[in-house]
Design a protein around this motif. Structure first.
Motif, short mmCIF file in Angstrom:
data_model
loop_
_atom_site.label_atom_id
_atom_site.label_comp_id
_atom_site.label_asym_id
_atom_site.label_seq_id
_atom_site.Cartn_x
_atom_site.Cartn_y
_atom_site.Cartn_z
N GLY A 248 -7.25 -13.29 55.07
CA GLY A 248 -8.59 -13.02 54.55
C GLY A 248 -8.71 -11.66 53.87
O GLY A 248 -9.16 -10.69 54.49
N LYS A 250 -10.90 -10.50 51.13
CA LYS A 250 -12.00 -11.20 50.45
C LYS A 250 -11.98 -11.06 48.93
O LYS A 250 -12.34 -11.99 48.22
CB LYS A 250 -13.36 -10.80 51.03
CG LYS A 250 -13.88 -9.46 50.62
CD LYS A 250 -15.27 -9.25 51.20
CE LYS A 250 -15.75 -7.86 50.88
NZ LYS A 250 -16.93 -7.49 51.66
N LEU A 404 -17.82 -12.49 51.53
CA LEU A 404 -16.96 -13.26 52.44
C LEU A 404 -17.16 -14.76 52.28
O LEU A 404 -16.30 -15.56 52.61
CB LEU A 404 -17.30 -12.89 53.89
CG LEU A 404 -16.44 -11.87 54.59
CD1 LEU A 404 -16.98 -11.60 55.98
CD2 LEU A 404 -15.00 -12.35 54.68
N GLU A 407 -14.44 -16.52 50.35
CA GLU A 407 -13.21 -16.70 51.14
C GLU A 407 -13.38 -17.87 52.12
O GLU A 407 -12.51 -18.73 52.24
CB GLU A 407 -12.98 -15.38 51.90
CG GLU A 407 -11.89 -15.38 52.91
CD GLU A 407 -11.87 -14.04 53.65
OE1 GLU A 407 -11.87 -12.97 53.01
OE2 GLU A 407 -11.86 -14.06 54.90
#
Ligand code: CTP
Length: 446
Positions: A248, A250, A404, A407
């Motif tokens: 992750g 982003k 976020l 993602e």
């Protein structure tokens, strides 16, 4: 007699009966029907993140109805007005879910709201197709809170549970967000489909392995792991078990960053020869990032962000990497410069937690350069400059919320269509980042 021209717009994702009936009635309103189909980036910009069909598929489905005399694409706000003028439109029509929203167009043509077909929508079909994923979060820190808020903006997911080995912290977090709390990992895994790992960096490796071994898909905060061999190992487990494992970072999933990469690779600035990426954040000295003497410090915290554009632009196979740091009193790096050499260029990645600098990204090529001003990691705007200082091209893109959500959405798309988003952050890029973290650790912490 004058030909009556009608126009309508839509995404037409997972083409359904509601769409068919709308187009049929739209065509019947006049002699010539133009249908505007939205582009992926326009949908993203207006917050419609979960669209499944590609633009080509959606256009093809509209075409197959036989009602459209002409199909155009809709790519920006305000286009409707200019299309009405450009195509000399008599009637603008759309479904009754939009009643009142387009009344202002009455000044230019007739606006007709057609009764929406009941009990069917793309959203409904998307949710049926993609059963709601129950997400469990490992970790209860700041990022876990942000994740919870952003996940609400994405359809097809429900943050269900949280795990933290300390019962008090986990109970507090779970109460705040009204979700299930676990300090027993087995019970936590039994309650979720997918896992988001947001615990301290050094714990990621074990949690990833454990989650994969419980057959859970994993989205792990950056830096995913701190050793190359660990990155290779966890990706291999995921591959063997046919599970999704995604790091992750982003920025890698943001639409603005993709537009930037597209322009950088378009040849506009010639061949890319130098990249400079900087990200600094003045952190409270009491926070983990500046206290944890082994795994704190600026490079572990921000290194993934600043390496991302470099690997995206030069590839991940650097030939040389050198670190220079400024350390705080406890020996942690408060400012770090990583200097990379690649076969076709050089790059510097700079980050700081105790020194403030301009958070910009500069990409220099043989014909010009791209400047992305701070905060480039939430890319919304950039400029292309040339030798002539008056010649500047400007680009912008939306960035919703904390970013976020892109993602999370891409992670969910990977679950239904494995591989579709692999290119945004490849396994090899994640492995190379882990290798850089490992080199940093051995040179600066031991
Ligand atoms: N439409 C309709 N009846 C439905 C669904 C959509 O008449 N049951 C109309 C919309 O009002 C619009 C056109 O079809 O004029 C295209 O809508 P679109 O937004 O693509 O479809 P939705 O199913 O509404 O999509 P979503 O659920 O993603 O909003």
């Amino acid at each position: 007699m004058k030909m009556v021209k009608v126009i309508t717009y839509g995404t037409f994702d997972l083409f359904h009966e509601g769409h068919y009936r709308l187009l049929q009635r739209a065509k019947a309103l006049g002699d010539y029907l133009i249908v505007g189909v939205t582009t992926e980036s326009f949908d993203k910009a207006r917050g419609k993140l979960g669209v499944i069909d590609s633009l080509m598929t959606r256009i093809e489905n509209v075409r197959k109805t036989g009602f459209a005399d002409e199909i155009i694409i809709e790519e920006s706000v305000g286009q409707k007005f200019s299309d009405i003028k450009k195509y000399n439109i008599d009637i603008f029509t759309v479904g009754s879910d939009w009643v009142g929203k387009f009344d202002h167009l009455n000044d230019y043509c007739k606006v007709v709201y057609l009764e929406r077909t009941k009990n069917i929508s793309s959203t409904m079909l998307r949710e049926q197709k993609r059963h709601i994923q129950r997400i469990g979060i490992i970790g209860t820190g700041r990022i876990a809170n942000r994740f919870f808020i952003e996940a609400r903006a994405v359809s097809g997911v429900n943050v269900q549970s949280v795990y933290n080995p300390h019962p008090d912290s986990v109970a507090k977090f779970a109460e705040k967000w009204s979700i299930n709390a676990y300090s027993d990992l087995e019970k936590f895994f039994a309650d979720v489909d997918v896992v988001y790992i947001a615990s301290p960096h050094q714990t990621h490796y074990e949690y990833i392995k454990s989650a994969l071994n419980h057959d859970k898909h994993v989205l792990c905060e950056k830096p995913m792991v701190l050793k190359k061999s660990e990155a290779e190992e966890v990706f291999k487990i995921a591959k063997d078990k046919k599970l999704i494992l995604m790091e992750g970072i982003k920025t890698a999933y943001c639409p603005g960053f993709h537009k930037l990469l597209g322009v950088a690779h378009s040849g506009k600035i010639g061949s890319i020869r130098n990249v400079e990426a900087c990200f600094t954040k003045l952190e409270n000295p009491e926070n983990r990032e500046l206290k944890d003497e082994k795994f704190g410090g600026s490079f572990f915290e921000l290194g993934s962000y600043i390496m991302l554009p470099i690997f995206k632009l030069f590839g991940e196979n650097y030939t040389e990497l050198k670190f220079d740091t400024i350390n705080g009193e406890n020996g942690l790096d408060i400012f770090t410069r990583a200097s990379f050499k690649f076969p076709t260029g050089i790059a510097t990645a700079t980050c700081g937690l105790g020194v403030k600098s301009e958070g910009r990204l500069l990409i220099a090529g043989t014909k010009g350069y791209i400047l992305v001003t701070a905060p480039w990691w939430k890319t919304t705007y950039f400029e292309v400059h040339y030798e002539n200082p008056n010649e500047i091209e400007k680009y912008s893109e939306t960035f919703l919320g904390d970013g976020l959500r892109y993602e999370i959405n891409d992670f969910l798309l990977q679950l239904t269509s494995p591989g579709v988003n692999d290119f945004k952050l490849t396994r090899n890029e994640s492995i190379s980042m882990a290798a850089a973290m490992e080199q940093f650790f051995s040179e600066k912490r031991n």
